[in-house]
Design a protein around this motif. Structure first.
Motif, PDB file in Angstrom:
ATOM      1  N   THR A   6       0.834  -1.212   0.000  1.00 47.85           N
ATOM      2  CA  THR A   6       0.000   0.000   0.000  1.00 47.85           C
ATOM      3  C   THR A   6       0.870   1.265   0.000  1.00 47.85           C
ATOM      4  OG1 THR A   6      -0.205  -0.200   2.426  1.00 47.85           O
ATOM      5  CG2 THR A   6      -2.014  -1.050   1.081  1.00 47.85           C
ATOM      6  N   LYS A   7       1.981   1.223   0.696  1.00 49.25           N
ATOM      7  CA  LYS A   7       2.904   2.366   0.693  1.00 49.25           C
ATOM      8  C   LYS A   7       3.445   2.609  -0.714  1.00 49.25           C
ATOM      9  CE  LYS A   7       7.214   4.016   2.788  1.00 49.25           C
ATOM     10  NZ  LYS A   7       8.321   3.688   3.732  1.00 49.25           N
ATOM     11  N   TYR A   8       3.811   1.523  -1.386  1.00 53.91           N
ATOM     12  CA  TYR A   8       4.337   1.623  -2.752  1.00 53.91           C
ATOM     13  C   TYR A   8       3.277   2.185  -3.690  1.00 53.91           C
ATOM     14  CZ  TYR A   8       6.340   0.096  -7.222  1.00 53.91           C
ATOM     15  OH  TYR A   8       6.848   0.060  -8.508  1.00 53.91           O
ATOM     16  N   MET A   9       2.065   1.642  -3.601  1.00 58.51           N
ATOM     17  CA  MET A   9       1.000   2.066  -4.518  1.00 58.51           C
ATOM     18  C   MET A   9       0.517   3.477  -4.214  1.00 58.51           C
ATOM     19  SD  MET A   9      -1.173  -1.481  -5.131  1.00 58.51           S
ATOM     20  CE  MET A   9      -1.373  -1.898  -3.386  1.00 58.51           C
ATOM     21  N   ALA A  10       0.473   3.842  -2.936  1.00 60.16           N
ATOM     22  CA  ALA A  10       0.042   5.187  -2.578  1.00 60.16           C
ATOM     23  C   ALA A  10       1.022   6.225  -3.101  1.00 60.16           C
ATOM     24  CB  ALA A  10      -0.097   5.295  -1.059  1.00 60.16           C
ATOM     25  N   LYS A  11       2.301   5.935  -3.006  1.00 64.59           N
ATOM     26  CA  LYS A  11       3.328   6.887  -3.458  1.00 64.59           C
ATOM     27  C   LYS A  11       3.245   7.093  -4.960  1.00 64.59           C
ATOM     28  CE  LYS A  11       7.169   6.655  -1.346  1.00 64.59           C
ATOM     29  NZ  LYS A  11       8.511   6.231  -0.835  1.00 64.59           N
ATOM     30  N   ARG A  12       2.844   6.050  -5.696  1.00 64.18           N
ATOM     31  CA  ARG A  12       2.766   6.133  -7.166  1.00 64.18           C
ATOM     32  C   ARG A  12       1.339   6.304  -7.670  1.00 64.18           C
ATOM     33  NH1 ARG A  12       6.756   3.544  -5.207  1.00 64.18           N
ATOM     34  NH2 ARG A  12       8.811   3.459  -6.192  1.00 64.18           N
ATOM     35  N   ALA A  35     -15.723  -7.468   7.262  1.00 60.56           N
ATOM     36  CA  ALA A  35     -14.422  -7.428   6.589  1.00 60.56           C
ATOM     37  C   ALA A  35     -13.704  -6.110   6.853  1.00 60.56           C
ATOM     38  CB  ALA A  35     -14.595  -7.639   5.090  1.00 60.56           C
ATOM     39  N   LEU A  36     -12.396  -6.183   6.818  1.00 55.36           N
ATOM     40  CA  LEU A  36     -11.528  -5.014   6.927  1.00 55.36           C
ATOM     41  C   LEU A  36     -11.050  -4.695   5.510  1.00 55.36           C
ATOM     42  CD1 LEU A  36     -10.211  -3.246   9.161  1.00 55.36           C
ATOM     43  CD2 LEU A  36      -8.269  -4.799   9.056  1.00 55.36           C
ATOM     44  N   THR A  37     -11.337  -3.507   5.014  1.00 52.53           N
ATOM     45  CA  THR A  37     -11.079  -3.202   3.605  1.00 52.53           C
ATOM     46  C   THR A  37     -10.245  -1.935   3.472  1.00 52.53           C
ATOM     47  OG1 THR A  37     -13.200  -4.209   3.009  1.00 52.53           O
ATOM     48  CG2 THR A  37     -12.133  -2.839   1.359  1.00 52.53           C
ATOM     49  N   LEU A  38      -9.200  -2.016   2.646  1.00 55.68           N
ATOM     50  CA  LEU A  38      -8.318  -0.885   2.380  1.00 55.68           C
ATOM     51  C   LEU A  38      -8.512  -0.422   0.948  1.00 55.68           C
ATOM     52  CD1 LEU A  38      -6.699  -3.024   4.361  1.00 55.68           C
ATOM     53  CD2 LEU A  38      -4.886  -1.357   4.116  1.00 55.68           C
ATOM     54  N   ALA A  39      -8.534   0.880   0.777  1.00 58.39           N
ATOM     55  CA  ALA A  39      -8.654   1.464  -0.554  1.00 58.39           C
ATOM     56  C   ALA A  39      -7.553   2.503  -0.744  1.00 58.39           C
ATOM     57  CB  ALA A  39     -10.023   2.115  -0.741  1.00 58.39           C
ATOM     58  N   VAL A  40      -6.821   2.383  -1.841  1.00 58.79           N
ATOM     59  CA  VAL A  40      -5.787   3.358  -2.195  1.00 58.79           C
ATOM     60  C   VAL A  40      -6.315   4.185  -3.351  1.00 58.79           C
ATOM     61  CG1 VAL A  40      -3.413   3.702  -2.981  1.00 58.79           C
ATOM     62  CG2 VAL A  40      -3.961   1.780  -1.470  1.00 58.79           C
ATOM     63  N   SER A  41      -6.362   5.498  -3.167  1.00 61.95           N
ATOM     64  CA  SER A  41      -6.897   6.394  -4.192  1.00 61.95           C
ATOM     65  C   SER A  41      -5.862   6.643  -5.280  1.00 61.95           C
ATOM     66  CB  SER A  41      -7.316   7.713  -3.548  1.00 61.95           C
ATOM     67  OG  SER A  41      -7.666   8.659  -4.532  1.00 61.95           O
ATOM     68  N   GLU A  42      -6.295   6.484  -6.528  1.00 59.13           N
ATOM     69  CA  GLU A  42      -5.378   6.768  -7.624  1.00 59.13           C
ATOM     70  C   GLU A  42      -5.350   8.262  -7.949  1.00 59.13           C
ATOM     71  OE1 GLU A  42      -6.529   4.944 -11.281  1.00 59.13           O
ATOM     72  OE2 GLU A  42      -8.646   4.914 -10.722  1.00 59.13           O
ATOM     73  N   GLU A  43      -6.295   9.036  -7.411  1.00 54.18           N
ATOM     74  CA  GLU A  43      -6.299  10.486  -7.627  1.00 54.18           C
ATOM     75  C   GLU A  43      -5.359  11.196  -6.647  1.00 54.18           C
ATOM     76  OE1 GLU A  43      -9.180   8.749  -7.468  1.00 54.18           O
ATOM     77  OE2 GLU A  43      -9.723   8.863  -9.598  1.00 54.18           O
ATOM     78  N   THR A  44      -5.425  10.789  -5.380  1.00 52.97           N
ATOM     79  CA  THR A  44      -4.644  11.500  -4.349  1.00 52.97           C
ATOM     80  C   THR A  44      -3.531  10.643  -3.742  1.00 52.97           C
ATOM     81  OG1 THR A  44      -6.134  10.814  -2.554  1.00 52.97           O
ATOM     82  CG2 THR A  44      -6.699  12.834  -3.758  1.00 52.97           C
ATOM     83  N   GLY A  45      -3.600   9.334  -3.907  1.00 51.43           N
ATOM     84  CA  GLY A  45      -2.615   8.455  -3.297  1.00 51.43           C
ATOM     85  C   GLY A  45      -2.868   8.212  -1.818  1.00 51.43           C
ATOM     86  N   SER A  46      -3.987   8.697  -1.304  1.00 55.38           N
ATOM     87  CA  SER A  46      -4.295   8.499   0.114  1.00 55.38           C
ATOM     88  C   SER A  46      -4.819   7.088   0.361  1.00 55.38           C
ATOM     89  CB  SER A  46      -5.327   9.525   0.588  1.00 55.38           C
ATOM     90  OG  SER A  46      -6.558   9.328  -0.092  1.00 55.38           O
TER      91      SER A  46
END
Length: 272
Positions: free
Chosen positions: A121-127, A217-228
C-alpha cells in the motif's frame, strides 16, 4: 444376569456412538457455515425457536401460533436461503473434504501478511496506483470471491503490487484475502448506498464502504487520484490514514483473531 449386563452395555455403546455422530455432524455443519453470512441467519432462527419455546411455556397462544407457522413454513425458506452453503457442503463431501482438518492461522503468518499489506500500500500510494483489498474475518465472503478470479496464493507485497498495476487483467476489482492467502482477485464488491458519502469519493471507496456494511471485513482502498489510503470496517470509512496508524489498526484487529476478540480502535479522518 451377564446376558442382561451385555445387553445394557451394548445399549450404552449404541447411545454413545449415536450422540457422538450427531455431535460431529453438528460440529461439521457449524464449520461449514462459519465464515459465511449464514451465521447471522442461524442466530435469527435461534431467536425464533427461543421465542416459540417461551410462548409455549407461558401460554401465549397467538405468539405461539405465529412462531409455529414460521417454523413450519420456514423449512422451504431455509433451503432457499442456505442454498450456497448447502451447495458448498455437497461439494466438500464430493471432494472428500468434509472430514478434513480445520485450518489454523498462525501469528507469524499474520504478521507477514500485515508487512506485505503495509509495503504494497505504501508503494502504490506513493505512485498513485488505485487498489482495493478486503480481508475476510468472521463473516464469509464466498459470494464476492466467486465473482473474481480464484488465486489461492501466498500473500506477498510484490504480488499485490503486480495485481493492481493499471491495464493488467486483474487490476480492476478487489483482492479478497482469507486466512493469510489471496483467495481471489478482480472481485466485485457491493457499492454503498449511504447518501451521506462525500461526493469526492469514487467507486473504489463506495465498494470498500459497501462491503463493510454487509460483512465485518476489513477493507483498504488506495486512491489513484490523491494516493491516500482509506480503511473501512462496520460501515465506517476513515480516510487519509498514515502508515503508523494503519499498522496499528491491522495489528489491533487481525492479531486479535489469533487470540480473542478485542475492541477496534480507529484512527485517521472519519467520513461516511
Amino acid at each position: 444376569m451377564f446376558a442382561g449386563q451385555d445387553f445394557d452395555l451394548l445399549n450404552i455403546i449404541r447411545i454413545v456412538v449415536d450422540i457422538s455422530l450427531v455431535a460431529y455432524v453438528i460440529y461439521k455443519a457449524i464449520t461449514i457455515i462459519r465464515g459465511t453470512r449464514a451465521v447471522q441467519l442461524v442466530k435469527g432462527i435461534a431467536v425464533i425457536l427461543a421465542v416459540w419455546f417461551i410462548s409455549s411455556f407461558f401460554g401465549l397462544r397467538t405468539l405461539q401460533w405465529i412462531m409455529g407457522n414460521s417454523v413450519t413454513y420456514g423449512l422451504l425458506a431455509i433451503i432457499i436461503i442456505f442454498q450456497p452453503e448447502l451447495r458448498r457442503a455437497l461439494e466438500q463431501l464430493g471432494r472428500g473434504r468434509l472430514f478434513g482438518r480445520a485450518s489454523y492461522v498462525e501469528e507469524d503468518e499474520t504478521l507477514k501478511t500485515i508487512d506485505a499489506i503495509m509495503k504494497s500500500t505504501k508503494y502504490m500510494a506513493k505512485r498513485r496506483i488505485g487498489a482495493l483489498i478486503s480481508i475476510e474475518r468472521e463473516t464469509g465472503m464466498n459470494d464476492y470471491i466467486e465473482t473474481g478470479i480464484s488465486m489461492d496464493a501466498n500473500i506477498t507485497s510484490e504480488l499485490l503490487i503486480n495485481t493492481f498495476i493499471p491495464n493488467t487483467p486483474l487490476h480492476d476489482g478487489a483482492v479478497v484475502m482469507r486466512e493469510n492467502k489471496i483467495a481471489a482477485a478482480a472481485c466485485y464488491l457491493p457499492l454503498s448506498e449511504n447518501p451521506f458519502i462525500s461526493k469526492e469519493l469514487g467507486t473504489r471507496h463506495r465498494a470498500a464502504l459497501g462491503v463493510s456494511e454487509v460483512t465485518d471485513a476489513l477493507t483498504l482502498a488506495v486512491s489513484e487520484e490523491t494516493g491516500s489510503i482509506s480503511i473501512t470496517k462496520n460501515g465506517d470509512l476513515h480516510r487519509d490514514v498514515d502508515e503508523e496508524t494503519l499498522r496499528k489498526m491491522l495489528e489491533k484487529d487481525l492479531m486479535a483473531e489469533n487470540n480473542s476478540s478485542s475492541i477496534w480502535q480507529w484512527g485517521g479522518k472519519k467520513d461516511g
